[in-house]
Scaffold this motif. Structure first.
Motif, PDB file in Angstrom:
ATOM      1  N   ASP A  87       2.092  -4.864 -24.300  1.00  0.00           N
ATOM      2  CA  ASP A  87       1.892  -5.047 -22.857  1.00  0.00           C
ATOM      3  C   ASP A  87       2.968  -4.330 -22.054  1.00  0.00           C
ATOM      4  O   ASP A  87       2.682  -3.690 -21.046  1.00  0.00           O
ATOM      5  N   VAL A 140      -0.751 -19.246 -12.594  1.00  0.00           N
ATOM      6  CA  VAL A 140      -1.461 -17.967 -12.534  1.00  0.00           C
ATOM      7  C   VAL A 140      -2.843 -18.167 -11.912  1.00  0.00           C
ATOM      8  O   VAL A 140      -3.307 -17.335 -11.130  1.00  0.00           O
ATOM      9  N   TYR A 169      -5.055 -10.709 -15.000  1.00  0.00           N
ATOM     10  CA  TYR A 169      -4.561 -10.357 -16.338  1.00  0.00           C
ATOM     11  C   TYR A 169      -4.836  -8.900 -16.709  1.00  0.00           C
ATOM     12  O   TYR A 169      -4.095  -8.316 -17.492  1.00  0.00           O
ATOM     13  N   PRO A 181      -0.796  -8.202 -17.614  1.00  0.00           N
ATOM     14  CA  PRO A 181      -1.102  -8.984 -18.815  1.00  0.00           C
ATOM     15  C   PRO A 181      -0.149 -10.151 -19.089  1.00  0.00           C
ATOM     16  O   PRO A 181      -0.469 -11.012 -19.898  1.00  0.00           O
ATOM     17  N   SER A 182       0.996 -10.178 -18.444  1.00  0.00           N
ATOM     18  CA  SER A 182       1.917 -11.306 -18.632  1.00  0.00           C
ATOM     19  C   SER A 182       2.556 -11.656 -17.294  1.00  0.00           C
ATOM     20  O   SER A 182       2.608 -10.838 -16.375  1.00  0.00           O
ATOM     21  N   LYS A 183       3.077 -12.867 -17.223  1.00  0.00           N
ATOM     22  CA  LYS A 183       3.754 -13.320 -16.005  1.00  0.00           C
ATOM     23  C   LYS A 183       4.993 -12.456 -15.741  1.00  0.00           C
ATOM     24  O   LYS A 183       5.321 -12.161 -14.600  1.00  0.00           O
TER      25      LYS A 183
END
Length: 194
Positions: free
Chosen positions: A4, A43, A58, A62-64
């Protein structure tokens, strides 16, 4: 580096207008949520506030951590872009003061994202790039285009940036935003030519 993170560092194709609007809304909603709720911001709530589905969020982030990194970069850019506007609108000392107040507000807003930002700012290249951008904005304010510098000659943008960082830490630790403004006044007295 995870897959990611590697994907996030690759040059991105230009976004379609609707995708750009979705990303802008996501970043605004996320910045508000992190400022309000800290690292525990939902999210799902961010996506709902932005008017998009969680899948859209996402796909873009794809990630916080990647979402936090994007917010951080956007807000650094906005802070830096404010310098020439302020310099054009206000006398040099007033422009510098207004920018410093914005810097303190920027730092205070990052408190909710502190843990996630540590991961972003563990990258030395990112830290150096951010510092260079902020120093450039301060240089623009210390020596406005077409006019004399309002600052004493020995003052550098790095000096100002370090002092602002200290002010931000002290005022944040005390939970007193008004303290930051008072300390900015003191800092300005040390910067501006008499």
């Amino acid at each position: 580096m995870t897959g990611d993170e590697a994907a996030a560092t690759r040059p991105r194709r230009p976004l379609r207008a609707d995708a750009r609007r979705n990303e802008d809304r996501l970043l605004e909603a996320a910045a508000t949520a992190f400022e309000r709720d800290g690292a525990g911001a939902s999210v799902k709530d961010i996506a709902r506030s932005a008017g998009v589905g969680v899948g859209t969020l996402y796909r873009r982030f794809p990630s916080k951590e990647l979402l936090v990194a994007a917010i951080y970069r956007l807000e650094v850019e906005r802070l830096c872009e404010a310098a020439p506007r302020l310099a054009a609108e206000l006398p040099p000392p007033d422009a510098l003061r207004a920018w410093m107040e914005r810097f303190i507000d920027f730092m205070a807003a990052k408190e909710g994202m502190a843990d996630a930002l540590r991961a972003v700012l563990s990258d030395d290249d990112e830290k150096l790039e951010t510092r260079a951008m902020l120093a450039g904005a301060i240089d623009h304010l210390l020596t406005p285009a077409g006019g004399p510098s309002a600052a004493r000659p020995e003052i550098t943008s790095e000096d100002v940036l370090m002092a602002l960082g200290g002010i931000s830490l002290m005022a944040g630790a005390e939970g007193r935003r008004e303290l930051a403004s008072r300390l900015i006044d003191l800092l300005l007295h040390g910067i501006v030519k008499s």
